[in-house]
Design an enzyme around this catalytic site. Structure first.
Site, PDB file in Angstrom:
ATOM      1  N   HIS A   1       0.870  -1.190   0.000  1.00 42.62           N
ATOM      2  CA  HIS A   1       0.000   0.000   0.000  1.00 42.62           C
ATOM      3  C   HIS A   1       0.897   1.227   0.000  1.00 42.62           C
ATOM      4  O   HIS A   1       1.390   1.669   1.039  1.00 42.62           O
ATOM      5  CB  HIS A   1      -0.937   0.017   1.209  1.00 42.62           C
TER       6      HIS A   1
ATOM      7  N   LYS B   1      -8.850  -0.127  -6.857  1.00 41.49           N
ATOM      8  CA  LYS B   1      -8.939   0.416  -5.495  1.00 41.49           C
ATOM      9  C   LYS B   1     -10.252   1.177  -5.342  1.00 41.49           C
ATOM     10  O   LYS B   1     -10.558   2.045  -6.160  1.00 41.49           O
ATOM     11  CB  LYS B   1      -7.748   1.368  -5.267  1.00 41.49           C
TER      12      LYS B   1
ATOM     13  N   ASP C   1       1.348   3.157   3.239  1.00 48.14           N
ATOM     14  CA  ASP C   1       0.588   4.325   2.788  1.00 48.14           C
ATOM     15  C   ASP C   1       1.515   5.518   2.583  1.00 48.14           C
ATOM     16  O   ASP C   1       1.057   6.639   2.397  1.00 48.14           O
ATOM     17  CB  ASP C   1      -0.559   4.687   3.738  1.00 48.14           C
TER      18      ASP C   1
END
Ligand SMILES: [Zn+2]
Length: 490
Positions: A106, A241, A374
């Site tokens: 991610h 996504k 992230d």
């Protein structure tokens, strides 16, 4: 996007000319500037005091050997390697410890962080945005090399403007990069987490591409969501996504609310499945996690309110949880940093507490976890995710499995996942060599100075005679969002 392609062609032209000089000097016609998987790598024998194989239930091997070209041909105790019947190695290396390269499943390459351009404090653009998408693309390209030099040999970009171009660059051999898997634009509803809620909606819907290109693909209703899915597939995205809950760093929405309906997300899942792609859902709150599970989504991103019954359902559906502890830890501070507004800060602090608990729940239930950062700040921090998983109760080998062998599981079992993340015959030769064992101290994995060798697809990117990762920035401990124990009042 034409502009990005123009920049891409320029980059190819520049790197191509460098590459041309390199070729003629060494009289090699076909050698790429950087090793790349379109050509077979030379046969290499790696001897290692300790081989960590990837899966948690495979015991590490002492005095191990790996023989590989682009893929692994043989792995095991050196003494037990057959004396004949194997190709003769042209290179031999010896390291104290070897293991599979890392996966960050991610991450984002939006180019909002730039270590090489002088853009102000902390290498972040003061406004949070690059002055143009050309500059942002250049920064994203730099980030590819820095990520690879951290031992991250594969990434899954969970939403970004440049996925297709970065993927082409990554596979060209013209620039050092991890194996690059991508989602394209993230799909979400009008007013939801993908929507830049302060901008006019005609702009965020990308109805006016010439002015601004948003990274979100807004959709409302089944037909619109199917069309937005097809647009990402048209860009050859490896995964789709969606946003099934609100978010922390979006202006007005709540991370606890469900976004998109089960009908909309199910339609996206079906459309993706026809193209052998799975769907990843950004979901913080329980309703968003539940609707993702009900819709046939494959990975839960963040999953901050994962509870026992949701984790059991997700495990039963063979899903993967990507808790992104690293970005949640950016809120583990006593005072609000200036880059967050008060609402973002309040949302983040609340989510941090739930997220920490959610990770413990998934570990306890045995839901598969894969590491994803992230990408707060730079994108080279994924080993810290393994350190945090261990701090929250996972075994060291379990945390290493999340960092390596579980990575490809995030791309599903429909045909998009490479054989990667393990030292096993037939798997990609994505291997790192370490000067110190991470067993007993996983933070070794966050120190670029202790990662002495990096092979991707059997090509050596870091090691003797290779300059790709020689700069000081890639040879010291990474600046990580260190995992901190929760203050008692939380
Ligand atoms: Zn993200």
């Amino acid at each position: 996007m034409w502009a990005v392609l123009t920049l891409w062609r320029l980059l190819v032209a520049v790197l191509g000319s460098v590459s041309g000089g390199h070729h003629s000097a060494r009289s090699v016609q076909t050698e790429h500037l950087y090793p790349d998987r379109t050509q077979l790598s030379p046969v290499t024998l790696l001897r290692s005091g300790l081989l960590i194989l990837g899966p948690a239930n495979h015991a590490p091997i002492k005095q191990g050997c790996v023989l590989f070209n682009s893929t692994i041909l043989r792995v095991g105790e050196c003494l037990k390697l057959p004396k004949s019947g194997l190709p003769e190695p042209t290179n031999e290396f010896e390291v104290p410890v070897a293991m599979p390269g890392f996966w960050d499943v991610h991450t984002h390459y939006g180019g909002t962080y730039c270590s090489k351009l002088n853009v102000g404090t902390n290498s972040k653009f003061p406004s949070g945005y690059a002055p143009s998408k050309y500059v942002a693309f250049a920064c994203a390209v730099q980030m590819l090399r820095e990520t690879l030099c951290a031992g991250v040999t594969s990434v899954r970009e969970m939403g970004g403007l440049y996925g297709q171009e970065l993927h082409q660059l990554a596979t060209s051999g013209l620039y050092p990069s991890p194996n690059f898997h991508y989602a394209g634009k993230f799909i979400g509803m009008t007013g939801g987490h993908t929507d830049e809620q302060y901008l006019p909606v005609t702009i965020t819907r990308n109805d006016r591409d010439d002015m601004y290109e948003g990274v979100g693909a807004l959709c409302d209703g089944v037909a619109d969501c199917v069309r937005k899915t097809r647009e990402q597939l048209r860009k050859r995205a490896d995964v789709i996504k969606v946003m099934t809950s609100g978010g922390v760093l979006s202006a007005f929405d709540s991370p606890y609310d469900q976004q998109l309906s089960v009908e909309e997300v199910s339609a996206i899942v079906q459309e993706a499945r026809r193209a052998r792609r799975v769907v990843a859902a950004h979901a913080h709150g329980a309703p968003g996690i539940a609707s993702a599970i009900a819709s046939g989504v494959h990975t839960i991103e963040h999953g901050s309110c994962m509870n026992e019954s949701l984790a059991i359902s997700a495990k039963r559906a063979r899903m993967v949880h990507v808790p992104t502890i690293t970005i949640c830890q950016t809120f583990n501070k006593s005072a609000r940093p200036p880059e967050y507004d008060p609402l973002e800060w309040a949302k983040g602090v609340a989510i941090l507490e739930s997220n920490t608990n959610a990770v413990k729940v998934s570990i306890r239930v045995g839901l598969t976890i894969a590491t994803g950062t992230d990408c707060p700040g730079n994108c080279a921090q994924v080993a810290q995710e393994a350190v945090s998983l261990h701090s929250l109760g996972m075994s060291e080998l379990g945390a290493i499995e999340s960092l390596t062998a579980n990575g490809p599981l995030s791309l599903g079992a429909l045909g998009m996942a490479p054989k990667s993340g393990r030292l096993a015959v037939g798997y990609d030769a994505d291997i790192i060599g370490l000067s110190t064992s991470p067993l007993g101290n996983l933070s070794v994995l966050t120190d670029g100075g202790r990662i002495s060798h990096i092979w991707k697809g059997g090509g050596l990117f870091k090691g003797p005679g290779r300059q790709v990762c020689d700069d000081a920035a890639t040879n010291r401990p990474w600046e990580v969002e260190a995992f901190m124990p929760m203050p008692p009042e939380w």
